[in-house]
Design a protein around this motif. Structure first.
Motif, PDB file in Angstrom:
ATOM      1  N   UNK A 294     -57.145   1.117  51.182  1.00  0.00           N
ATOM      2  CA  UNK A 294     -57.590  -0.058  51.926  1.00  0.00           C
ATOM      3  C   UNK A 294     -58.272  -1.065  50.994  1.00  0.00           C
ATOM      4  N   UNK A 295     -58.861  -0.555  49.909  1.00  0.00           N
ATOM      5  CA  UNK A 295     -59.533  -1.429  48.952  1.00  0.00           C
ATOM      6  C   UNK A 295     -58.558  -2.433  48.333  1.00  0.00           C
ATOM      7  N   UNK A 296     -57.286  -2.047  48.208  1.00  0.00           N
ATOM      8  CA  UNK A 296     -56.285  -2.937  47.614  1.00  0.00           C
ATOM      9  C   UNK A 296     -56.085  -4.209  48.446  1.00  0.00           C
ATOM     10  N   UNK A 297     -56.398  -4.107  49.709  1.00  0.00           N
ATOM     11  CA  UNK A 297     -56.165  -5.257  50.594  1.00  0.00           C
ATOM     12  C   UNK A 297     -57.329  -6.235  50.606  1.00  0.00           C
ATOM     13  N   UNK A 298     -58.425  -5.869  49.974  1.00  0.00           N
ATOM     14  CA  UNK A 298     -59.614  -6.718  50.008  1.00  0.00           C
ATOM     15  C   UNK A 298     -59.461  -7.901  49.062  1.00  0.00           C
ATOM     16  N   UNK A 299     -60.267  -8.914  49.273  1.00  0.00           N
ATOM     17  CA  UNK A 299     -60.231 -10.111  48.432  1.00  0.00           C
ATOM     18  C   UNK A 299     -60.814  -9.854  47.047  1.00  0.00           C
ATOM     19  N   UNK A 302     -58.348  -7.232  42.092  1.00  0.00           N
ATOM     20  CA  UNK A 302     -57.909  -8.164  41.038  1.00  0.00           C
ATOM     21  C   UNK A 302     -56.650  -8.919  41.440  1.00  0.00           C
ATOM     22  N   UNK A 303     -56.634 -10.232  41.263  1.00  0.00           N
ATOM     23  CA  UNK A 303     -55.467 -11.018  41.673  1.00  0.00           C
ATOM     24  C   UNK A 303     -54.196 -10.619  40.937  1.00  0.00           C
ATOM     25  N   UNK A 304     -54.320 -10.120  39.711  1.00  0.00           N
ATOM     26  CA  UNK A 304     -53.121  -9.710  38.974  1.00  0.00           C
ATOM     27  C   UNK A 304     -52.426  -8.519  39.620  1.00  0.00           C
ATOM     28  N   UNK A 305     -53.192  -7.754  40.421  1.00  0.00           N
ATOM     29  CA  UNK A 305     -52.638  -6.554  41.033  1.00  0.00           C
ATOM     30  C   UNK A 305     -52.322  -6.724  42.510  1.00  0.00           C
ATOM     31  N   UNK A 306     -52.633  -7.882  43.068  1.00  0.00           N
ATOM     32  CA  UNK A 306     -52.366  -8.068  44.497  1.00  0.00           C
ATOM     33  C   UNK A 306     -51.474  -9.263  44.759  1.00  0.00           C
ATOM     34  N   UNK A 307     -50.616  -9.625  43.792  1.00  0.00           N
ATOM     35  CA  UNK A 307     -49.699 -10.746  44.037  1.00  0.00           C
ATOM     36  C   UNK A 307     -48.732 -10.369  45.151  1.00  0.00           C
ATOM     37  N   UNK A 308     -48.380 -11.350  45.950  1.00  0.00           N
ATOM     38  CA  UNK A 308     -47.657 -11.074  47.188  1.00  0.00           C
ATOM     39  C   UNK A 308     -46.176 -10.808  46.971  1.00  0.00           C
ATOM     40  N   UNK A 309     -45.634 -11.173  45.816  1.00  0.00           N
ATOM     41  CA  UNK A 309     -44.200 -11.002  45.621  1.00  0.00           C
ATOM     42  C   UNK A 309     -43.880  -9.815  44.734  1.00  0.00           C
ATOM     43  N   UNK A 310     -44.794  -8.830  44.649  1.00  0.00           N
ATOM     44  CA  UNK A 310     -44.560  -7.648  43.821  1.00  0.00           C
ATOM     45  C   UNK A 310     -43.856  -6.594  44.660  1.00  0.00           C
ATOM     46  N   UNK A 337     -54.518 -17.311  43.539  1.00  0.00           N
ATOM     47  CA  UNK A 337     -55.000 -16.167  42.783  1.00  0.00           C
ATOM     48  C   UNK A 337     -55.438 -16.587  41.390  1.00  0.00           C
ATOM     49  N   UNK A 338     -54.690 -17.505  40.785  1.00  0.00           N
ATOM     50  CA  UNK A 338     -55.060 -17.981  39.451  1.00  0.00           C
ATOM     51  C   UNK A 338     -56.412 -18.686  39.493  1.00  0.00           C
ATOM     52  N   UNK A 339     -56.636 -19.485  40.530  1.00  0.00           N
ATOM     53  CA  UNK A 339     -57.899 -20.223  40.637  1.00  0.00           C
ATOM     54  C   UNK A 339     -59.088 -19.291  40.821  1.00  0.00           C
ATOM     55  N   UNK A 340     -58.827 -18.117  41.410  1.00  0.00           N
ATOM     56  CA  UNK A 340     -59.927 -17.181  41.654  1.00  0.00           C
ATOM     57  C   UNK A 340     -60.317 -16.387  40.417  1.00  0.00           C
ATOM     58  N   UNK A 341     -59.502 -16.490  39.355  1.00  0.00           N
ATOM     59  CA  UNK A 341     -59.822 -15.767  38.129  1.00  0.00           C
ATOM     60  C   UNK A 341     -60.969 -16.432  37.388  1.00  0.00           C
ATOM     61  N   UNK A 342     -61.636 -15.620  36.577  1.00  0.00           N
ATOM     62  CA  UNK A 342     -62.656 -16.168  35.691  1.00  0.00           C
ATOM     63  C   UNK A 342     -61.969 -17.061  34.654  1.00  0.00           C
TER      64      UNK A 342
END
Length: 653
Positions: A294-299, A302-310, A337-342
C-alpha cells in the motif's frame, strides 16, 4: 589529466589523482519489479528500490530472505526472471557491470602477498595506462591512509594456516581494492559481519564519508546492525521471505510500523525491533508486507518508481522474459513527478550527458555497451607474471620443499652411487631415471592440482570485475611460475646425477632438459584437471588414476604389456621422457658392458650393449625427436584445453 595530490592529510575520503579529466558521473540506481527464482522456489518477488548519489541504502532482513541474491542481481551476476535495473537512465548492461564495485562477503585474496603488494598489483592492473606508476602508487598510499591500514600494510593477508591480517583488516583490504578504481556505485555484502562493534562502526563511518564527500552511491546488506550503524544509513530496504516489508527513509521506518499498530518500545534499537517483527508470526509478516504494498500508492513513494506507464508492475506484468521497455530506456516520467523531485535529483535525471538517448529512434542493447580494458595486454601480462611469481614463490620454494629436495637428491645419489657401466647395473641405472621422472611428475602435477582451486576463486573475482583478460592471466601464469617449477628438479639433478656417475657435460644437461620438460608437462595436466573438476576430491581421484596409469605403462615397471593394452603406453608422459633419458644416457655416455651370461643376444657379437637393444627389450619405442615432439604436443594440448575450459566452461558470470 587533472592532478591534485596535496590532500593526503585530509581526513575525508578524497581521491588525490583523478583517473579521468572529470569525476565519474554520479549514479542514480533504480530497480523495479525484481523477481528471481531457483529450483521452483521464488527467492525475490517484485522488489523495488532507489538510492541516489551520496546515500547509503541498507538491505536488511533475516537469513535466507534474499539479501545477497538482490546484490547479485544489481551487479548483473544473476539473471532476472522479471524486472528492470537502471543506472541513471541506462538499463544495466556490460559496460555498467564492469564499472560497479562489488565487495563480496568472503575476503578472497592470495594469502602469501602482503596488504600493500595486493593493493599495488590491483592498482597497476585496474587503473588505466594513462596514469604513471607514481600516480598509481599515490592512489595506493591515499587509500591506505583513508582506511587506516598503515600499521598492517606490510603484513601478509594470511589464511587459516598462516597468521596474517585480522578479520577487520581483511574487510578493509577488500574494500580498499575496490576503492582504487574510484567507482560511482558500490555494492557491499555484509561488510560488518565478523567484526567487533567498534571496528564495524568505524568501517561504516568511512563508507558514510565516502558516499557523502565523493557523491557515491552505496548499497550494503546488514544482518543485525547496532543502532549507531543503522542510523548512518539513509535508505532502508527491508525484506521478508523475498518480498518488500519496507522501502524508504531510515528515519521513517519506526513511523511506518507505528502506522500499522506495531509500536517500538522506548530506548530500543530500531534495527533489532524491525528484524524481530519480520521474523514473528505469519499473520504479522503478512500485515507488514501488505502495508508495504500500500505504501507504493502513497504520494511519498519515489516518483521514479511510481510512473504511471510502467507496465512491469506485479499486478499487470505477466511476461517473465526480462524484456526492456521500448528503446531500452528508462520509462518516461510525468512532468508532475519531475517537478516533485529535489532540484539536485531532477538535474541528474535530466542530465544531457546520460548515455540514454531521448531520441525515439535510438536503441540501447548489450552490444552498444562497449567495454574497454583499463590496461593493455602487455601491461596485464607483465604485472600478472610478477604477481604470480611473487605469490607462488613461498609456496613452491618453501623451506620444507628445499629440505625435501636436497634430502631426496642425496638419498638417491647414495642409493645409486657410482654405478658401474655393466649389464648387472643396468636395471639400477634405469631405476634412477624412472624414479626421477615419476617423482617430479607427481610433485608438479599434484602441486598444480592443490594450488589451482583456491587461486581460481581470486581469479574469478578479478575477472568478474573486468581487471584483465583471461589470456593475459593464463600466459602470465605459465611464464611467472616456470622458473619456480624447474628450480627444485634442477637442484635434485645437480645433486643426484654426479653421484650416480658423471660422464659428459652434454649428457648431464640433456638429461636435465628432458627431466624439466616432463615436469612442466605434468604441471600442465594438473592445471587442466584442476580447471575441469570443481570438487577437490574428484580432481585427486582423476589425477591418481591418470598418474598411476602413466607409471604402470611407462616402460619400467611392466615390459610384457598385453597386446590389447599396448595403446595405453602412448598416453603415458613418463614413457616418452623415460625413453629419451635412456637414449641419451646409453648412446652418448659410456657403453654398457655385457655380462658373462647376458640376456641380450647382441652380446654374442659384441662386448657392449647398444641402446637399440636396451629399448627393444622394453617393447616398441620411438626415436629421440619423436618422443620430444610428443612431449611438446602434450604440453601444448593440455595447456590449450585448460584455457578453453576456463574460457568457455568455467567462465564466471
Amino acid at each position: 589529466m587533472v592532478i591534485d595530490c596535496n590532500r593526503a592529510n585530509d581526513t575525508t575520503v578524497h581521491f588525490p589523482c583523478l583517473i579521468t579529466d572529470h569525476r565519474p558521473l554520479p549514479v542514480h540506481l533504480a530497480f523495479r519489479g525484481i523477481s528471481v527464482g531457483a529450483g521452483g522456489r521464488k527467492i525475490l518477488h517484485d522488489i523495488d528500490g532507489l538510492v541516489r548519489p551520496g546515500q547509503i541504502l541498507a538491505v536488511m532482513g533475516p537469513s535466507g530472505c534474499g539479501k545477497t541474491t538482490l546484490l547479485n542481481c544489481l551487479s548483473g551476476r544473476l539473471k532476472l526472471d522479471s524486472g528492470q535495473i537502471f543506472c541513471n537512465r541506462d538499463p544495466l548492461c556490460k559496460r555498467w557491470k564492469r564499472k560497479i564495485c562489488y565487495v563480496l562477503q568472503q575476503d578472497i585474496f592470495f594469502p602469501d602477498l602482503t596488504l600493500r603488494q595486493t593493493l599495488e598489483y590491483t592498482a597497476r592492473l585496474r587503473l588505466p595506462d594513462t596514469m604513471s606508476h607514481t600516480q598509481k602508487m599515490q592512489y595506493v598510499d591515499h587509500i591506505i591512509d583513508v582506511l587506516e591500514l598503515q600499521h598492517c600494510q606490510d603484513t601478509i593477508i594470511g589464511d587459516y594456516l598462516k597468521r596474517g591480517l585480522s578479520g577487520g583488516e581483511k574487510k578493509r583490504a577488500n574494500i580498499a581494492c575496490e576503492l582504487l578504481t574510484n567507482p560511482s556505485l558500490m555494492l557491499l555484502d555484509e561488510p560488518t559481519s565478523g567484526l567487533d562493534s567498534h571496528a564495524a562502526y568505524s568501517l561504516m563511518q568511512t563508507l558514510k564519508k565516502y558516499a557523502v564527500n565523493e557523491g557515491k552511491t552505496v548499497v550494503i546488506t546488514l544482518h543485525q546492525p547496532s543502532s549507531q550503524i543503522f542510523h548512518l544509513c539513509d535508505k532502508l530496504l527491508l525484506l521478508c521471505n523475498g518480498q518488500t516489508a519496507y522501502s524508504g527513509d531510515v528515519c521513517k521506518v519506526v513511523d511506518f510500523f507505528g502506522s500499522i499498530g506495531i509500536h517500538i518500545m522506548p530506548h530500543y534499537n530500531p534495527a533489532d525491533f524491525i528484524l524481530e517483527q519480520v521474523k514473528s508470526s505469519a499473520e504479522v509478516r503478512q500485515k507488514i508486507i501488505h502495508a508495504a504494498r500500500e505504501q507504493r500508492k502513497s504520494s511519498d513513494y519515489p516518483p521514479e518508481l511510481r510512473c504511471h506507464n510502467c507496465a512491469y508492475m506485479s499486478d499487470k506484468f505477466n511476461d517473465h522474459s526480462n524484456k526492456l521497455l521500448p528503446n531500452g530506456t528508462f520509462p518516461a516520467i510525468e512532468q508532475e513527478a519531475l517537478n516533485s523531485m529535489e532540484p539536485d535529483v531532477r538535474r541528474l535525471w535530466l542530465d544531457t550527458h546520460s548515455h540514454a538517448s531521448s531520441s525515439a529512434s535510438s536503441e540501447t542493447s548489450e552490444s552498444d555497451c562497449h567495454f574497454s580494458w583499463p590496461t593493455s595486454f602487455w601491461t596485464q601480462l607483465t604485472v600478472l607474471s610478477q604477481r604470480n611469481f611473487q605469490e607462488a614463490r613461498p609456496r613452491m620454494l618453501s623451506k620444507l620443499n628445499w629440505v625435501q629436495t636436497i634430502g631426496l637428491g642425496i638419498m638417491a645419489g647414495l642409493l645409486w652411487f657410482q654405478l658401474e657401466r655393466r649389464e648387472e647395473c643396468l636395471h639400477d641405472i634405469q631405476g634412477w631415471m624412472f624414479f626421477s621422472t615419476t617423482y617430479w611428475m607427481l610433485f608438479a602435477h599434484f602441486g598444480a592440482l592443490s594450488s589451482f582451486p583456491p587461486e581460481r576463486e581470486v581469479i574469478n573475482k578479478e575477472r568478474r570485475s573486468g581487471s584483465y583478460r583471461l589470456s593475459a592471466y593464463y600466459i602470465a601464469k605459465m611464464l611467472g611460475e616456470l622458473p619456480l617449477t624447474i628450480t627444485l628438479p634442477a637442484i635434485y639433478h645437480f645433486i643426484s646425477y654426479p653421484m650416480l656417475g658423471f660422464h659428459s657435460p652434454l649428457v648431464f644437461l640433456t638429461l636435465l632438459a628432458f627431466l624439466l620438460l616432463n615436469t612442466v608437462v605434468a604441471q600442465s595436466v594438473g592445471f587442466f584437471i584442476g580447471a575441469c573438476c570443481m570438487d577437490m576430491q574428484a580432481s585427486i581421484t582423476v589425477s591418481a588414476l591418470y598418474t598411476l596409469a602413466t607409471q604402470l605403462f611407462g616402460g619400467y615397471l611392466a615390459t610384457n604389456i598385453p597386446v590389447w593394452l599396448t595403446w595405453m603406453r602412448y598416453l603415458s608422459m613418463v614413457h616418452y621422457a623415460y625413453q629419451n633419458m635412456q637414449i641419451i644416457e646409453f648412446s652418448e655416455g659410456l657403453p654398457i658392458l655385457c655380462a658373462q651370461q647376458s640376456k641380450f643376444s647382441i652380446c654374442n657379437e659384441s662386448d657392449h650393449i647398444p641402446v637399440t637393444a636396451i629399448l627393444e627389450a622394453q617393447g616398441a619405442h620411438l626415436p629421440l625427436w619423436a618422443n620430444t615432439l610428443v612431449l611438446i604436443m602434450f604440453l601444448v594440448i593440455f595447456r590449450t584445453l585448460g584455457y578453453l575450459v576456463l574460457r568457455y566452461f568455467k567462465n564466471p558470470k
